[in-house]
Design an enzyme around this catalytic site. Structure first.
Site, mmCIF file in Angstrom:
data_model
loop_
_atom_site.group_PDB
_atom_site.id
_atom_site.type_symbol
_atom_site.label_atom_id
_atom_site.label_comp_id
_atom_site.label_asym_id
_atom_site.label_seq_id
_atom_site.Cartn_x
_atom_site.Cartn_y
_atom_site.Cartn_z
ATOM 1 N N ARG A 112 0.876 -1.176 0.000
ATOM 2 C CA ARG A 112 0.000 0.000 0.000
ATOM 3 C C ARG A 112 0.910 1.222 0.000
ATOM 4 O O ARG A 112 2.045 1.166 0.485
ATOM 5 C CB ARG A 112 -0.890 0.027 1.244
ATOM 6 C CG ARG A 112 -1.807 -1.188 1.404
ATOM 7 C CD ARG A 112 -2.587 -1.082 2.701
ATOM 8 N NE ARG A 112 -3.517 -2.191 2.884
ATOM 9 C CZ ARG A 112 -3.260 -3.291 3.592
ATOM 10 N NH1 ARG A 112 -2.080 -3.420 4.201
ATOM 11 N NH2 ARG A 112 -4.148 -4.253 3.712
ATOM 12 N N LYS A 123 -2.289 -2.137 8.000
ATOM 13 C CA LYS A 123 -3.468 -1.604 8.678
ATOM 14 C C LYS A 123 -3.545 -2.146 10.101
ATOM 15 O O LYS A 123 -3.225 -3.305 10.348
ATOM 16 C CB LYS A 123 -4.743 -1.988 7.912
ATOM 17 C CG LYS A 123 -4.920 -1.219 6.608
ATOM 18 C CD LYS A 123 -6.247 -1.554 5.969
ATOM 19 C CE LYS A 123 -6.490 -0.705 4.723
ATOM 20 N NZ LYS A 123 -7.773 -1.037 4.079
ATOM 21 N N ARG A 128 -0.119 -2.663 -6.694
ATOM 22 C CA ARG A 128 -0.492 -3.693 -5.710
ATOM 23 C C ARG A 128 -1.463 -4.694 -6.335
ATOM 24 O O ARG A 128 -1.301 -5.901 -6.188
ATOM 25 C CB ARG A 128 -1.111 -3.006 -4.491
ATOM 26 C CG ARG A 128 -1.620 -3.936 -3.390
ATOM 27 C CD ARG A 128 -2.029 -3.079 -2.189
ATOM 28 N NE ARG A 128 -2.865 -3.767 -1.240
ATOM 29 C CZ ARG A 128 -2.406 -4.516 -0.233
ATOM 30 N NH1 ARG A 128 -1.104 -4.716 -0.081
ATOM 31 N NH2 ARG A 128 -3.232 -5.091 0.626
ATOM 32 N N HIS A 146 -4.207 -9.038 3.884
ATOM 33 C CA HIS A 146 -5.664 -9.041 3.947
ATOM 34 C C HIS A 146 -6.130 -9.841 5.165
ATOM 35 O O HIS A 146 -5.647 -10.948 5.393
ATOM 36 C CB HIS A 146 -6.267 -9.683 2.692
ATOM 37 C CG HIS A 146 -6.177 -8.814 1.478
ATOM 38 N ND1 HIS A 146 -6.294 -9.314 0.193
ATOM 39 C CD2 HIS A 146 -5.999 -7.478 1.335
ATOM 40 C CE1 HIS A 146 -6.181 -8.332 -0.671
ATOM 41 N NE2 HIS A 146 -6.010 -7.207 -0.003
ATOM 42 N N HIS A 153 -1.806 2.230 -6.051
ATOM 43 C CA HIS A 153 -2.489 0.985 -5.678
ATOM 44 C C HIS A 153 -2.612 0.025 -6.859
ATOM 45 O O HIS A 153 -2.767 -1.185 -6.668
ATOM 46 C CB HIS A 153 -3.870 1.307 -5.118
ATOM 47 C CG HIS A 153 -4.290 0.404 -4.000
ATOM 48 N ND1 HIS A 153 -3.695 0.411 -2.757
ATOM 49 C CD2 HIS A 153 -5.242 -0.561 -3.946
ATOM 50 C CE1 HIS A 153 -4.272 -0.491 -1.982
ATOM 51 N NE2 HIS A 153 -5.206 -1.094 -2.686
ATOM 52 N N TYR A 178 -8.928 -11.422 -7.004
ATOM 53 C CA TYR A 178 -7.899 -11.607 -8.035
ATOM 54 C C TYR A 178 -8.103 -12.903 -8.818
ATOM 55 O O TYR A 178 -7.591 -13.035 -9.924
ATOM 56 C CB TYR A 178 -6.508 -11.548 -7.403
ATOM 57 C CG TYR A 178 -6.261 -10.200 -6.773
ATOM 58 C CD1 TYR A 178 -6.099 -9.062 -7.560
ATOM 59 C CD2 TYR A 178 -6.260 -10.039 -5.388
ATOM 60 C CE1 TYR A 178 -5.922 -7.811 -6.987
ATOM 61 C CE2 TYR A 178 -6.088 -8.789 -4.812
ATOM 62 C CZ TYR A 178 -5.918 -7.684 -5.614
ATOM 63 O OH TYR A 178 -5.757 -6.451 -5.047
#
Length: 297
Positions: free
Chosen positions: A147, A171, A246, A269, A243, A278
């Site tokens: 990110r 995150k 990514r 994630h 992004h 994906y």
């Protein structure tokens, strides 16, 4: 039970118990604030809110032309708030519990192919002092799937290039190890050994990898500008951002047969459902191959 006290306690809960980032905490509190404004207009008390009140609130907020994604996130934020009130304030019921989330169509993220990535990298002007830095930035974005916030906060002390790993803080301040490829390692070393070493660096910022001309860490905006300028330089028709690299990182791994759990870990994630998008990109790619090359398509 008043709004100011509950919001203050909810903020502490999100920060210290849920360990959420500042941006996430702000988003949750913003959701609660919208409901607060609505309730103040109608003189409604928190503990007396019902599912019908929440439904009317959602109809009211819909007048501001919010997208289904925004509405879904708003409802999710309010559910978390009322769950918190049930635990901490003995609220008898969660008025959001039985309200259905708006149906969402999953938008496929834009990805770049290898030729487009190579063209972007080759467009970097290495005669300029920032050229090698920008090349290292693109190689790390694509080579590690970071990110933009993880990239600008990347620390020298978290580079383990001898064993081909970097450590990033994602995150919720969650750390993860990511393998880093030879190309990214090569340009990281050139940038740090030949360019960065000659910069004057602001006190306290010595551990940040990517610096601007003034010796401070790069901003998110600056990374966006670097990417947008390169796209414009090669005449790329796709709308891209940092992004996008990514997304491309993950998509190319899945196309190449990488294990989905491994991709999930590298991307950081929480849920594999997020990573599964994906696989849909991969199916779209396979469909396009059939359409383009099969004689009966």
């Amino acid at each position: 039970m008043d709004w100011q006290t509950t919001k203050k306690d909810f903020k502490r809960y999100l920060e210290f118990e849920r360990n959420l980032s500042g941006n996430s905490v702000h988003a949750y509190l913003n959701d609660v604030r919208k409901l607060e404004v609505y309730c103040e207009d109608l003189n409604l008390e928190i503990e007396k809110l019902t599912a019908q009140h929440i439904q009317h609130f959602l109809l009211w907020i819909n007048e501001f032309a919010l997208s289904p994604f925004t509405q879904a996130r708003l409802l999710s934020g309010l559910k978390t708030f009322f769950n918190f009130l049930q635990i901490e304030y003995d609220l008898t019921a969660n008025p959001c519990e039985l309200i259905e989330t708006p149906r969402l169509t999953r938008k496929m993220p834009s990805v770049l192919n290898i030729e487009e990535i190579d063209s972007l990298i080759n467009a970097i002007d290495l005669s300029k002092p920032e050229g090698m830095r920008n090349k290292a930035i693109i190689e790390v974005l694509y080579g590690c799937g970071l990110r933009v916030s993880e990239l600008i906060n990347l620390k020298i002390s978290n580079l383990f290039l001898d064993v081909e790993f970097i450590k990033v803080e994602g995150k919720g301040n969650k750390e993860r190890l990511i393998p880093v490829g030879q190309q990214a390692i090569k340009y990281l070393k050139i940038y740090m050994d030949d360019i960065r070493v000659h910069q004057s660096i602001k006190s306290g910022k010595e551990d940040f990898v990517f610096l601007n001309r003034r010796g401070s860490p790069l901003s998110r905006v600056m990374v966006f500008i670097i990417v947008k300028d390169l796209a414009q330089k090669i005449g790329l028709q796709k709308e891209i951002s940092p992004h996008t690299f990514r997304h491309s990182f993950a998509s190319h791994l899945v196309e190449g047969g990488a294990d989905l759990r491994a991709v999930q870990d590298m991307l950081g994630h929480e849920s594999i459902t997020t990573t599964e998008i994906y696989t849909h990109i991969d199916k779209d790619y396979l469909q396009s191959v059939i359409t383009q090359f099969h004689p009966r398509s």
